[in-house]
Design an enzyme around this catalytic site. Structure first.
Site, PDB file in Angstrom:
ATOM      1  N   LYS A 180       0.836  -1.269   0.056  1.00 11.21           N
ATOM      2  CA  LYS A 180       0.226  -0.027   0.042  1.00 11.21           C
ATOM      3  C   LYS A 180       0.970   1.362   0.001  1.00 11.21           C
ATOM      4  O   LYS A 180       1.538   1.572   1.147  1.00 11.21           O
ATOM      5  CB  LYS A 180      -0.918   0.071   1.318  1.00 11.21           C
ATOM      6  N   GLY A 233       6.438   4.951   8.481  1.00 12.13           N
ATOM      7  CA  GLY A 233       5.643   6.092   8.556  1.00 12.13           C
ATOM      8  C   GLY A 233       6.037   6.733   9.776  1.00 12.13           C
ATOM      9  O   GLY A 233       7.132   6.605  10.310  1.00 12.13           O
ATOM     10  N   SER A 234       5.003   7.555  10.029  1.00  8.49           N
ATOM     11  CA  SER A 234       5.224   8.436  11.317  1.00  8.49           C
ATOM     12  C   SER A 234       5.165   7.691  12.406  1.00  8.49           C
ATOM     13  O   SER A 234       4.432   6.597  12.750  1.00  8.49           O
ATOM     14  CB  SER A 234       4.279   9.645  11.415  1.00  8.49           C
ATOM     15  N   THR A 235       5.993   8.108  13.518  1.00 13.52           N
ATOM     16  CA  THR A 235       5.706   7.456  14.754  1.00 13.52           C
ATOM     17  C   THR A 235       4.246   7.325  15.426  1.00 13.52           C
ATOM     18  O   THR A 235       3.858   6.418  15.995  1.00 13.52           O
ATOM     19  CB  THR A 235       6.622   8.331  15.905  1.00 13.52           C
ATOM     20  N   GLU A 236       3.473   8.572  15.123  1.00  8.15           N
ATOM     21  CA  GLU A 236       2.188   8.567  15.509  1.00  8.15           C
ATOM     22  C   GLU A 236       1.346   7.445  15.001  1.00  8.15           C
ATOM     23  O   GLU A 236       0.562   6.766  15.595  1.00  8.15           O
ATOM     24  CB  GLU A 236       1.673  10.007  15.537  1.00  8.15           C
ATOM     25  N   GLY A 238       2.641   4.716  13.543  1.00  7.34           N
ATOM     26  CA  GLY A 238       3.294   3.520  13.809  1.00  7.34           C
ATOM     27  C   GLY A 238       2.420   3.109  15.269  1.00  7.34           C
ATOM     28  O   GLY A 238       2.305   1.670  15.309  1.00  7.34           O
ATOM     29  N   GLU A 255       8.986   1.191  10.891  1.00 10.51           N
ATOM     30  CA  GLU A 255      10.350   2.222  10.801  1.00 10.51           C
ATOM     31  C   GLU A 255       9.728   3.308  10.830  1.00 10.51           C
ATOM     32  O   GLU A 255       8.837   3.968  10.101  1.00 10.51           O
ATOM     33  CB  GLU A 255      10.977   1.677   9.347  1.00 10.51           C
ATOM     34  N   GLU A 390       9.913  15.982  14.871  1.00  7.14           N
ATOM     35  CA  GLU A 390      10.378  16.039  13.556  1.00  7.14           C
ATOM     36  C   GLU A 390       9.420  16.730  12.597  1.00  7.14           C
ATOM     37  O   GLU A 390       8.256  16.930  12.566  1.00  7.14           O
ATOM     38  CB  GLU A 390       9.824  14.542  13.082  1.00  7.14           C
TER      39      GLU A 390
END
Ligand code: NAD
Length: 488
Positions: A180, A233-236, A238, A255, A390
């Site tokens: 995706k 993608g982003s930590t949020e 994730g 990641e 970030e």
């Protein structure tokens, strides 16, 4: 270089064929350099995910399962060759969708993706378990088996390259994969699907579902028929992927984001460090998870170093990323531009000094396109938002330090731990600092080096699991222990 390209079919790749979304939904993808629509693309939703997962499960038990590792390797090698053959059209597509320069897409990132497919082509034939001789009455060995159906979810900053980091090792391991892409940049992923078909992957082994995170992404993560989610993608997001995957306890690798420190000591080769600090933050418009977005400069050289860096930033030629003279294209989308400019505003409001840039480059293309001048903030303190969060854009925060201990303390004062740079001529100091920094990758007297053989991934809230290298294969394999009683 060819500057026209055939746009990908704009449809979903399901079970070896191009299909519209069951709901009929579509979305458009926009060229960030001029805000024009590049293509209309089918938008996969939960019903399409159901069909693709069923095809992936069927393919897992089909001819793909019976193929030798060498034959899987041959297909992966062929995918690498096809990427090389199609560099100019693929490069243009990637540039139109992301705003990255044609040089970066066609000369750096796509050739690297081809290398990654060929690295894992070779790795497929090296997979194996161990035999264990710890008891005389049993013969025991381990088998490495494909984890099953993999959902690979990728961001928009390196759409094709980061997809290759997941798709190639997963196929080498014998898994089937549903990719995706991010909804901002779906086009090159569809071309990767086409390359898989042309290289001879059986239907259902590799499918591509463009769509939104909430619609298609969540459906993949929650689906009981998906065995593993490989997410970048982003930590949020994730964290929300981990919560959604918990219901079926599927395997997950994440990641995630970064706020990577780049540390310049006074005894460094200053010209090399200037180049490293510059590309560390401004490569790909700062849209790099490992961007050296916090630059720590030893106090004695700080003032001149920042002035020189700011002069280089001011000299950057922004423009159409297809033009040879352009050194930096637009950021990927209006939303991302607004986010980046919001951080610039917060830096100024919190008292940092703009040494370069700090604004939208609206003089380009009559204000069309999402161009942001490369920005250097000086007089930054560690409490400021621009030093902590970030930004994922061309914005650098520079902070001074006193000695190695101070540099390490400040570098580690973050929830992230993806990458770091160290610039010094003192070899012992370089080793000590590299060990003391909490990050998955440390570059010494270099920045942003990648190789298919070297693992990449995060410490702390930059995620877990490793991509690239032999290590990445572990994420797509289960280990089975087999015991045979030979005592009777
Ligand atoms: P994002 O997290 O918004 O989206 C990433 C992908 O996840 C997209 O395909 C998106 O559609 C999908 N997604 C969104 N919500 C989802 C959900 N609830 N469930 C499942 N999928 C969902 O990130 P982005 O803005 O596309 O990319 C930028 C981020 O990616 C940055 O934080 C950057 O640091 C990170 N990144 C990390 C690496 C790495 O290797 N560590 C590499 C590149 C980018």
């Amino acid at each position: 270089m060819d500057t026209t390209t055939e746009i990908a079919p704009g449809r979903l790749l399901i079970d070896g064929a191009w299909a519209d979304a069951k709901s009929g939904a579509t979305f458009t993808t926009v060229n960030p350099a001029d805000e024009s629509v590049i293509a209309t693309v089918a938008e996969a939703g939960p019903e399409d995910v159901d069909v693709a997962v069923a095809a992936a499960r069927k393919a897992l038990a089909g001819p793909w399962a019976k193929m030798t590792a060498a034959d899987r390797g041959k297909i992966l090698w062929r995918m690498g060759d096809l990427i090389q053959e199609r560099l100019s059209s693929l490069g243009l597509l990637e540039t139109l969708d992301t705003g990255k320069t044609l040089f970066d897409s066609a000369k750096i990132e796509l050739p690297m993706a081809a290398q990654i497919f060929q690295f894992y082509a070779g790795a497929a034939t090296k997979l194996g378990g161990r035999t264990l001789a710890s008891r005389s009455d049993t013969f025991a060995f381990t088998l490495k088996e494909p984890v099953g159906v993999v959902a690979a979810i990728v961001p928009w900053n390196f759409p094709f390259l980061l997809a290759s980091w997941k798709v190639a090792p997963a196929l080498a391991a014998g898994c089937t994969v549903i990719l995706k892409p991010a909804s901002q940049t779906p086009l090159s992923a569809l071309e990767m699907g086409r390359i898989g078909l042309d290289a001879g992957l059986p239907p259902g082994v590799f499918q591509v579902l463009p769509g939104s995170g909430r619609g298609c992404g969540t459906a993949l993560v929650k689906h009981a028929g998906v065995d593993k989610v490989a997410f970048t993608g982003s930590t949020e997001v994730g964290k929300s992927v981990l919560r959604d995957a918990a219901g079926t306890l599927k395997r997950v690798s994440v990641e995630l984001g970064g706020k990577s420190p780049n540390i310049v000591f006074a005894d460094a080769d200053i010209e090399a460090a200037l180049r490293g600090a510059f590309t560390g933050i401004f490569y790909n418009k700062g849209e790099v998870c490992a961007a050296g977005s916090r630059l720590f400069v030893e106090r004695g050289i700080h003032e001149k170093f920042v002035a020189d860096l700011a002069a280089r930033a001011d000299a950057v030629v922004l423009g159409d990323p297809r033009d040879k003279a352009t050194r930096m294209g637009p950021v990927v989308s209006k939303a991302q531009m607004d986010t980046v400019l919001g951080y610039v505003e917060s830096g100024t409001a919190e008292g940092a000094h703009v040494a370069a840039g700090g604004r939208r480059a609206s003089e380009i293309n009559n204000g069309k396109g999402y161009f942001v001048r490369p920005t250097v903030f000086d007089a930054v303190t560690s409490e400021m938002t621009i030093a902590r969060e970030e930004i994922f854009g061309p914005v650098l925060a520079v902070l001074p330090f006193d000695d190695a201990a101070d540099a390490v303390r400040q570098a580690n004062a973050t929830t992230y731990g993806l990458a770091a740079g160290v610039w010094t001529r003192d070899l012992a100091k370089a080793h000590r600092v590299a060990r003391a920094i909490q990050a998955g990758t440390v570059w010494v007297n270099a920045y942003n080096l990648y190789d298919p053989a070297l693992p990449f991934g995060g410490f702390k809230q930059s995620g877990f699991g490793r991509e690239l290298g032999i290590e990445a294969l572990d994420g797509y394999l289960e280990t089975k222990s087999v015991w045979i009683d030979i005592g009777r």
